[in-house]
Design a protein around this motif. Sequence first.
Motif, PDB file in Angstrom:
ATOM      1  N   LEU A  51       0.661  -1.108  -0.110  1.00  0.00           N
ATOM      2  CA  LEU A  51       0.266   0.227  -0.025  1.00  0.00           C
ATOM      3  C   LEU A  51       0.835   1.376   0.298  1.00  0.00           C
ATOM      4  CD1 LEU A  51      -2.885   0.680   0.365  1.00  0.00           C
ATOM      5  CD2 LEU A  51      -2.430   1.060   2.991  1.00  0.00           C
ATOM      6  N   PRO A  52       0.430   2.478  -0.939  1.00  0.00           N
ATOM      7  CA  PRO A  52       1.828   2.824  -1.080  1.00  0.00           C
ATOM      8  C   PRO A  52       1.445   4.655   0.336  1.00  0.00           C
ATOM      9  CG  PRO A  52       0.378   3.429  -3.027  1.00  0.00           C
ATOM     10  CD  PRO A  52      -0.100   2.083  -2.218  1.00  0.00           C
ATOM     11  N   LEU A  53       0.386   4.320   1.212  1.00  0.00           N
ATOM     12  CA  LEU A  53       0.167   5.319   2.190  1.00  0.00           C
ATOM     13  C   LEU A  53       0.955   4.339   3.696  1.00  0.00           C
ATOM     14  CD1 LEU A  53      -3.576   4.872   1.258  1.00  0.00           C
ATOM     15  CD2 LEU A  53      -1.505   7.109   0.176  1.00  0.00           C
ATOM     16  N   PRO A  54       0.959   6.070   3.999  1.00  0.00           N
ATOM     17  CA  PRO A  54       1.746   5.286   5.721  1.00  0.00           C
ATOM     18  C   PRO A  54       0.472   5.098   6.301  1.00  0.00           C
ATOM     19  CG  PRO A  54       0.985   7.958   5.044  1.00  0.00           C
ATOM     20  CD  PRO A  54       0.875   7.258   4.163  1.00  0.00           C
ATOM     21  N   VAL A  55       0.093   4.046   6.702  1.00  0.00           N
ATOM     22  CA  VAL A  55      -0.328   3.249   7.819  1.00  0.00           C
ATOM     23  C   VAL A  55      -0.239   2.473   8.288  1.00  0.00           C
ATOM     24  CG1 VAL A  55      -2.855   0.889   7.167  1.00  0.00           C
ATOM     25  CG2 VAL A  55      -1.707   2.598   5.608  1.00  0.00           C
ATOM     26  N   GLN A  56      -1.031   2.533  10.113  1.00  0.00           N
ATOM     27  CA  GLN A  56      -0.218   1.396  11.067  1.00  0.00           C
ATOM     28  C   GLN A  56      -1.972   0.202  11.363  1.00  0.00           C
ATOM     29  OE1 GLN A  56       1.031   4.382  13.897  1.00  0.00           O
ATOM     30  NE2 GLN A  56       1.440   3.246  15.555  1.00  0.00           N
ATOM     31  N   ILE A  57      -1.438  -0.507  11.694  1.00  0.00           N
ATOM     32  CA  ILE A  57      -2.532  -1.604  12.051  1.00  0.00           C
ATOM     33  C   ILE A  57      -2.304  -2.307  13.756  1.00  0.00           C
ATOM     34  CG2 ILE A  57      -3.671  -4.222  11.622  1.00  0.00           C
ATOM     35  CD1 ILE A  57      -3.316  -3.643   8.700  1.00  0.00           C
ATOM     36  N   ILE A  58      -3.216  -1.773  14.050  1.00  0.00           N
ATOM     37  CA  ILE A  58      -3.207  -2.788  15.630  1.00  0.00           C
ATOM     38  C   ILE A  58      -4.350  -3.662  15.947  1.00  0.00           C
ATOM     39  CG2 ILE A  58      -3.711  -2.341  18.078  1.00  0.00           C
ATOM     40  CD1 ILE A  58      -3.455   1.443  17.655  1.00  0.00           C
ATOM     41  N   THR A  59      -3.644  -4.718  15.808  1.00  0.00           N
ATOM     42  CA  THR A  59      -4.959  -6.001  15.667  1.00  0.00           C
ATOM     43  C   THR A  59      -5.636  -6.358  16.950  1.00  0.00           C
ATOM     44  OG1 THR A  59      -2.931  -7.574  16.827  1.00  0.00           O
ATOM     45  CG2 THR A  59      -3.192  -6.844  14.013  1.00  0.00           C
ATOM     46  N   ILE A 410       5.542   7.083  -1.715  1.00  0.00           N
ATOM     47  CA  ILE A 410       5.567   8.564  -1.240  1.00  0.00           C
ATOM     48  C   ILE A 410       3.995   8.829  -1.767  1.00  0.00           C
ATOM     49  CG2 ILE A 410       6.036   9.022  -3.913  1.00  0.00           C
ATOM     50  CD1 ILE A 410       7.445  11.394  -2.890  1.00  0.00           C
ATOM     51  N   ALA A 411       3.395  10.026  -0.966  1.00  0.00           N
ATOM     52  CA  ALA A 411       1.797   9.649  -0.671  1.00  0.00           C
ATOM     53  C   ALA A 411       1.989  11.292  -0.607  1.00  0.00           C
ATOM     54  CB  ALA A 411       1.073   9.584  -0.306  1.00  0.00           C
ATOM     55  N   ALA A 412       1.491  12.237  -1.947  1.00  0.00           N
ATOM     56  CA  ALA A 412       0.615  13.334  -1.551  1.00  0.00           C
ATOM     57  C   ALA A 412      -0.386  13.636  -2.045  1.00  0.00           C
ATOM     58  CB  ALA A 412       1.800  14.282  -2.359  1.00  0.00           C
ATOM     59  N   GLY A 413      -1.508  14.430  -0.843  1.00  0.00           N
ATOM     60  CA  GLY A 413      -2.538  14.616  -1.383  1.00  0.00           C
ATOM     61  C   GLY A 413      -3.269  16.474  -0.314  1.00  0.00           C
ATOM     62  N   ARG A 472      -7.717  23.792   4.662  1.00  0.00           N
ATOM     63  CA  ARG A 472      -6.784  23.477   3.319  1.00  0.00           C
ATOM     64  C   ARG A 472      -5.616  22.854   4.297  1.00  0.00           C
ATOM     65  NH1 ARG A 472      -9.381  21.177  -0.290  1.00  0.00           N
ATOM     66  NH2 ARG A 472      -7.585  21.441  -1.537  1.00  0.00           N
ATOM     67  N   SER A 473      -5.317  21.527   3.678  1.00  0.00           N
ATOM     68  CA  SER A 473      -3.769  21.562   3.950  1.00  0.00           C
ATOM     69  C   SER A 473      -3.451  20.571   2.865  1.00  0.00           C
ATOM     70  CB  SER A 473      -4.237  20.244   4.906  1.00  0.00           C
ATOM     71  OG  SER A 473      -4.521  19.159   4.479  1.00  0.00           O
ATOM     72  N   PHE A 474      -2.105  20.588   2.432  1.00  0.00           N
ATOM     73  CA  PHE A 474      -1.258  20.036   1.732  1.00  0.00           C
ATOM     74  C   PHE A 474      -0.411  18.529   2.680  1.00  0.00           C
ATOM     75  CE2 PHE A 474       2.708  19.335  -0.563  1.00  0.00           C
ATOM     76  CZ  PHE A 474       2.605  18.492  -1.144  1.00  0.00           C
ATOM     77  N   ASN A 475      -0.294  17.005   2.265  1.00  0.00           N
ATOM     78  CA  ASN A 475       0.405  16.661   3.116  1.00  0.00           C
ATOM     79  C   ASN A 475       1.415  15.901   2.001  1.00  0.00           C
ATOM     80  OD1 ASN A 475      -0.158  13.044   3.517  1.00  0.00           O
ATOM     81  ND2 ASN A 475       0.831  14.784   5.602  1.00  0.00           N
ATOM     82  N   LEU A 476       2.082  15.308   2.814  1.00  0.00           N
ATOM     83  CA  LEU A 476       3.781  14.417   1.902  1.00  0.00           C
ATOM     84  C   LEU A 476       3.921  13.694   2.727  1.00  0.00           C
ATOM     85  CD1 LEU A 476       4.666  14.367  -1.328  1.00  0.00           C
ATOM     86  CD2 LEU A 476       6.670  16.007   0.422  1.00  0.00           C
ATOM     87  N   ASN A 477       3.591  12.403   2.529  1.00  0.00           N
ATOM     88  CA  ASN A 477       4.163  11.201   2.738  1.00  0.00           C
ATOM     89  C   ASN A 477       5.328  11.000   1.835  1.00  0.00           C
ATOM     90  OD1 ASN A 477       2.624  11.138   5.745  1.00  0.00           O
ATOM     91  ND2 ASN A 477       1.355  11.214   4.475  1.00  0.00           N
ATOM     92  N   TRP A 478       6.439   9.860   2.997  1.00  0.00           N
ATOM     93  CA  TRP A 478       7.334   9.550   1.664  1.00  0.00           C
ATOM     94  C   TRP A 478       8.822   8.295   2.922  1.00  0.00           C
ATOM     95  CZ3 TRP A 478      13.062   9.077   1.762  1.00  0.00           C
ATOM     96  CH2 TRP A 478      13.605   8.309   0.970  1.00  0.00           C
ATOM     97  N   GLY A 479       8.364   6.818   2.750  1.00  0.00           N
ATOM     98  CA  GLY A 479       9.185   6.554   3.937  1.00  0.00           C
ATOM     99  C   GLY A 479       9.409   5.296   2.950  1.00  0.00           C
ATOM    100  N   GLY A 480       9.613   4.412   3.601  1.00  0.00           N
ATOM    101  CA  GLY A 480      10.276   2.575   3.084  1.00  0.00           C
ATOM    102  C   GLY A 480       9.612   1.825   4.393  1.00  0.00           C
ATOM    103  N   TYR A 481       9.093   0.892   3.597  1.00  0.00           N
ATOM    104  CA  TYR A 481       8.828  -0.724   3.957  1.00  0.00           C
ATOM    105  C   TYR A 481       9.794  -1.870   3.786  1.00  0.00           C
ATOM    106  CZ  TYR A 481       5.993  -4.050   5.877  1.00  0.00           C
ATOM    107  OH  TYR A 481       4.790  -5.106   7.015  1.00  0.00           O
ATOM    108  N   TYR A 482       9.873  -2.450   5.056  1.00  0.00           N
ATOM    109  CA  TYR A 482      11.402  -3.581   4.873  1.00  0.00           C
ATOM    110  C   TYR A 482      10.514  -4.459   5.600  1.00  0.00           C
ATOM    111  CZ  TYR A 482      15.988  -6.125   4.602  1.00  0.00           C
ATOM    112  OH  TYR A 482      16.793  -6.834   4.892  1.00  0.00           O
TER     113      TYR A 482
END
Length: 691
Positions: A51-59, A410-413, A472-482
């Motif tokens: 998924l190209p978005l920063p996501v956190q899951i709590i099970t 990377i995600a921009a919105g 109004r907001s502009f948001n930028l996220n850039w990250g990685g998953y290993y």
Amino acid sequence: MKKRGYIYGSICGVLLHGFGNAQTPNDTLTPQKLEEVVVTGTRTSRNVATLPLPVQIITAAQIQKSGVSRLNEIIQEQTGLLMVPDFGGGEGIQLQGLDAAYVQILVDGQPLMGRRAGTLDLSRITVHNIERIEIVKGASSSLYGSEALAGVVNIITKKTPLNTPLQGNLMYRIASFDTHDFATTLTYGKKKVGLEWFANYFKTQGYTLVPNGFQQTVEPYYNLTLQPKIRLQLSDRFYGQWSTRLFHQEQVYKAVINTEPLSGISRQLEWNVSGLFHHELTANKKLIYDLYATRYQADEFLTQNNQQRVETTTFDQWFYRPEVRFHAQWGKNRFTSGVGMTHESLDRTYFKEQVALQSYYVLGQWEGYLGDSWNILAGFRYDRHFQYPSQWSPKLALNYRWNEHFSLKIAAGFGYKAPDLRQLYFNFTNATVGYAVLGYQVVAAQLAQLQNQGQLLFVYPLDRSEPLKPERSFNLNWGGYYQKELFTLEYNLFYNRIRDLIDTRAVAQQTNGQNVFSYFNVDQIFTYGLEINSHYTFKNGHHFAAGYQYLMAKDQSVVDRLQRGEVFARDPVTLNTFALSAQDYFGLYNRSKHTANVKWRYRIPRWKTEIHTRILYRSKYGVFDSNGNAILDRYDNFVQGYMLANLTLSQEITPKINLQLGVNNALNYTDATNIPNLPGRQWLARIHYQF
């Protein structure tokens, strides 16, 4: 009331919405060993790694092992999420340095109502029927509209099974402060019908951090949650679910007004109903019909010793949202489009009359793959409003699979938060002090009335040529998953900028010397920082996790004034005044530059015992300006950094019975002045029976 009847009739619009086939399509970039699936970020089932978005899951397993009861307790243990108290006694989520008012809270994809002061109190949500919690960080207005400016928290409850015999569970938890928590779930399914009944009762005597003989920090209260569901498989191509949620709470309400102690009751009542039906048109096309209605009520009163009521406030909010979505998939491409409407009404104390907001919206989204490495997500939402300017909310996100272990994201919105009904129609006068707060839509008429009555000394110049704008907001996220074998590492750099921030400012002065305030678009703020999460499972039963967030959050107007040398401070010893530099500016209030958590879990298979330890850290932050220059600088007073430690011990007695003992805030840290939502050490015991 007349409008409510035709709202559901308006659902008969044509809509396109593209999403998967009859079964959830396979994610071609999904490593088979990864099982975490998220739906909130795209409204389609996606693996968290691709998924190209920063996501956190709590099970559900994480929630159960932590031994918590309420949603706010589990949220505060997550990286980058802070529970902050509001002036009304509730707690909201601060995400990427943005206030709780900018975070959309969903239960099974449906928005919760009841933001009396902009904050939605998460302590009213029980965790005992939660399957998982999905947290999408960054502007999500392209799917969820207003209030998703900072992100979305979706609480997903357990799925109602089909074709199962009667089964269920019982849970009882006792904790410090005479706290009792009881929950039960019953499920039954036969052929094409599944039934579920969930109930939770929670009661506590509250706590006091500064005993004064009359008031407590948190007064005693109890609440009850009921959530019945019915799942229907009407045919192979048409299926869905009806669910409803009822919440009722009563709390002791005390106050001291003009040295007189007053007592009363504060009540909350929430009701919602949701219908979600899937209509499969072909093997790779389907419609989803989504109907939702909710009502949130709150009232409170104070009485004197003679039982004469001296203060009563009410809050009655309705919200309706019919939506139709159409899903389709061609090869590796998924298309999503939808149309819907929202209608919200509010009748509360300090409103002259019941007021309402209404809007229509259309959304679209494309998810595609380029080769074996690139995944692209592009979407938009257009909201047509009638009380303020309409809004476009686009979003673009990319995921690049570097190799089988590592991917870049990377995600921009763009996001927005509409002016709420309080900011538009509030009409409040503090009888004790004398100041007044007026909504943007009523300020002109009320000022004219006050002036005709001779109650104003002067009126500041007002420019109301344009309606109050959404933030109004502009948001930028850039990250990685290993991920490789038993080790996982995630990082994310983020940047947020909000313009047209809605704030209060004085518009007139009364003859008693007090000001009249209203709401205007004024400031621009920005936040940026870094989040890191890592997990490692040892082969001997140990599991280690750690998270860290670095945050900077500032007001652009303050930065500009500092650069021009217009901000000063006074030395408390010499009383000399000097200009502040940009390095002296700490940032926005209630923001810590550093937060971290360390979690360790160890399972002893021979004894069927598990130990779970969590250590949470928050660095210093400021809550008010103590040197009178209207900004938070390094010469102000700060809340010092602190650490919390939580521990639980779980023991499997039989395959159906589990016992748990634990302690939260084991170090017994308290700060009555600045952190009233943090009680002292809490002991707990919990038993769970499955049948």
